[in-house]
Design a protein around this motif. Structure first.
Motif, mmCIF file in Angstrom:
data_model
loop_
_atom_site.group_PDB
_atom_site.id
_atom_site.type_symbol
_atom_site.label_atom_id
_atom_site.label_comp_id
_atom_site.label_asym_id
_atom_site.label_seq_id
_atom_site.Cartn_x
_atom_site.Cartn_y
_atom_site.Cartn_z
ATOM 1 N N CYS A 1 81.460 13.908 34.677
ATOM 2 C CA CYS A 1 82.183 14.071 35.942
ATOM 3 C C CYS A 1 83.186 15.218 35.920
ATOM 4 C CB CYS A 1 82.868 12.760 36.321
ATOM 5 S SG CYS A 1 81.686 11.488 36.810
ATOM 6 N N ASN A 2 83.418 15.817 34.771
ATOM 7 C CA ASN A 2 84.318 16.968 34.689
ATOM 8 C C ASN A 2 83.588 18.279 34.952
ATOM 9 O OD1 ASN A 2 86.548 15.366 34.055
ATOM 10 N ND2 ASN A 2 86.014 15.371 31.893
ATOM 11 N N LYS A 3 82.276 18.233 35.042
ATOM 12 C CA LYS A 3 81.484 19.439 35.288
ATOM 13 C C LYS A 3 81.470 19.752 36.779
ATOM 14 C CE LYS A 3 78.500 18.666 31.334
ATOM 15 N NZ LYS A 3 77.140 18.509 30.852
ATOM 16 N N GLY B 1 79.091 17.571 38.455
ATOM 17 C CA GLY B 1 79.193 16.233 37.874
ATOM 18 C C GLY B 1 78.784 15.109 38.807
ATOM 19 N N ALA B 2 79.134 15.227 40.086
ATOM 20 C CA ALA B 2 78.791 14.169 41.042
ATOM 21 C C ALA B 2 77.271 14.047 41.186
ATOM 22 C CB ALA B 2 79.437 14.445 42.388
ATOM 23 N N ILE B 3 76.589 15.180 41.199
ATOM 24 C CA ILE B 3 75.123 15.169 41.305
ATOM 25 C C ILE B 3 74.513 14.583 40.040
ATOM 26 C CG2 ILE B 3 73.075 16.638 41.477
ATOM 27 C CD1 ILE B 3 74.855 18.547 43.180
ATOM 28 N N CYS C 1 75.907 12.525 37.935
ATOM 29 C CA CYS C 1 76.227 11.096 37.899
ATOM 30 C C CYS C 1 75.226 10.314 38.748
ATOM 31 C CB CYS C 1 77.654 10.876 38.396
ATOM 32 S SG CYS C 1 78.145 9.145 38.513
ATOM 33 N N GLY C 2 74.955 10.808 39.947
ATOM 34 C CA GLY C 2 73.984 10.145 40.815
ATOM 35 C C GLY C 2 72.606 10.072 40.176
ATOM 36 N N ASP C 3 72.202 11.158 39.512
ATOM 37 C CA ASP C 3 70.895 11.178 38.849
ATOM 38 C C ASP C 3 70.834 10.172 37.702
ATOM 39 O OD1 ASP C 3 70.021 13.132 40.580
ATOM 40 O OD2 ASP C 3 70.315 14.785 39.155
ATOM 41 N N PHE C 4 71.893 10.121 36.893
ATOM 42 C CA PHE C 4 71.920 9.160 35.785
ATOM 43 C C PHE C 4 71.811 7.731 36.316
ATOM 44 C CE2 PHE C 4 74.069 12.549 33.213
ATOM 45 C CZ PHE C 4 73.157 12.572 32.174
ATOM 46 N N CYS C 5 72.553 7.442 37.379
ATOM 47 C CA CYS C 5 72.536 6.082 37.931
ATOM 48 C C CYS C 5 71.171 5.727 38.521
ATOM 49 C CB CYS C 5 73.639 5.928 38.975
ATOM 50 S SG CYS C 5 75.297 5.919 38.247
ATOM 51 N N LEU C 6 70.527 6.682 39.178
ATOM 52 C CA LEU C 6 69.186 6.425 39.716
ATOM 53 C C LEU C 6 68.213 6.074 38.594
ATOM 54 C CD1 LEU C 6 68.790 9.180 42.452
ATOM 55 C CD2 LEU C 6 69.007 6.720 42.795
ATOM 56 N N HIS C 7 68.308 6.781 37.472
ATOM 57 C CA HIS C 7 67.423 6.505 36.336
ATOM 58 C C HIS C 7 67.715 5.153 35.692
ATOM 59 C CE1 HIS C 7 65.273 10.241 36.387
ATOM 60 N NE2 HIS C 7 66.402 10.936 36.398
ATOM 61 N N GLY D 1 68.396 2.533 37.508
ATOM 62 C CA GLY D 1 67.970 1.507 38.449
ATOM 63 C C GLY D 1 68.970 1.194 39.546
ATOM 64 N N TYR D 2 70.027 1.989 39.651
ATOM 65 C CA TYR D 2 71.008 1.798 40.714
ATOM 66 C C TYR D 2 70.677 2.719 41.883
ATOM 67 C CZ TYR D 2 73.810 -0.695 37.280
ATOM 68 O OH TYR D 2 74.242 -1.592 36.349
ATOM 69 N N ASN D 3 71.272 2.455 43.032
ATOM 70 C CA ASN D 3 71.016 3.265 44.219
ATOM 71 C C ASN D 3 71.965 4.442 44.360
ATOM 72 O OD1 ASN D 3 68.920 1.609 45.005
ATOM 73 N ND2 ASN D 3 70.251 0.268 46.178
ATOM 74 N N ILE D 4 73.150 4.339 43.777
ATOM 75 C CA ILE D 4 74.154 5.382 43.966
ATOM 76 C C ILE D 4 75.053 5.472 42.737
ATOM 77 C CG2 ILE D 4 75.818 3.857 45.106
ATOM 78 C CD1 ILE D 4 76.403 6.246 46.988
ATOM 79 N N GLY D 5 75.554 6.662 42.502
ATOM 80 C CA GLY D 5 76.511 6.887 41.424
ATOM 81 C C GLY D 5 77.630 7.779 41.919
ATOM 82 N N LYS D 6 78.858 7.460 41.548
ATOM 83 C CA LYS D 6 80.018 8.244 41.967
ATOM 84 C C LYS D 6 80.931 8.480 40.779
ATOM 85 C CE LYS D 6 80.564 6.703 46.735
ATOM 86 N NZ LYS D 6 81.498 6.113 47.695
ATOM 87 N N CYS D 7 81.601 9.617 40.824
ATOM 88 C CA CYS D 7 82.641 9.897 39.842
ATOM 89 C C CYS D 7 83.955 9.345 40.387
ATOM 90 C CB CYS D 7 82.762 11.400 39.614
ATOM 91 S SG CYS D 7 81.339 12.112 38.776
ATOM 92 N N VAL D 8 84.594 8.493 39.624
ATOM 93 C CA VAL D 8 85.865 7.907 40.043
ATOM 94 C C VAL D 8 86.913 8.145 38.962
ATOM 95 C CG1 VAL D 8 84.796 6.144 41.492
ATOM 96 C CG2 VAL D 8 85.286 5.638 39.122
ATOM 97 N N MET D 9 88.161 8.187 39.384
ATOM 98 C CA MET D 9 89.258 8.402 38.448
ATOM 99 C C MET D 9 89.646 7.076 37.813
ATOM 100 S SD MET D 9 90.731 10.974 37.413
ATOM 101 C CE MET D 9 92.053 11.421 36.363
#
Length: 64
Positions: A24-26, A29-31, A33-39, A41-49
């Motif tokens: 998420c520091n890249k 990073g948000a993109i 993160c979303g890709d990792f979460c999709l792989h 089995g989740y529908n969405i991924g977000k970078c949070v503090m």
């Protein structure tokens, strides 16, 4: 004996198991993160503090 109420899938927000800690520091990073979460089995991924820095968090539902 009472059992705990089952959580709704939207209430479950889990750290990504595959995303490296600095994802998420890249700039993209948000993109990533979303890709990792999709792989995972989740529908969405977000970078949070978090207290320890930014973290990639996965969920089944948008709008959280």
């Amino acid at each position: 004996m009472t059992q705990g109420k089952r959580k709704h899938p939207c209430d479950l927000k889990n750290p990504s198991k595959r995303a490296p800690p600095a994802t998420c520091n890249k700039p993209n990073g948000a993109i990533l993160c979303g890709d990792f979460c999709l792989h995972e089995g989740y529908n969405i991924g977000k970078c949070v503090m978090r207290r320890t820095g930014k973290a990639c968090i996965c969920s089944q539902c948008e709008g959280w």
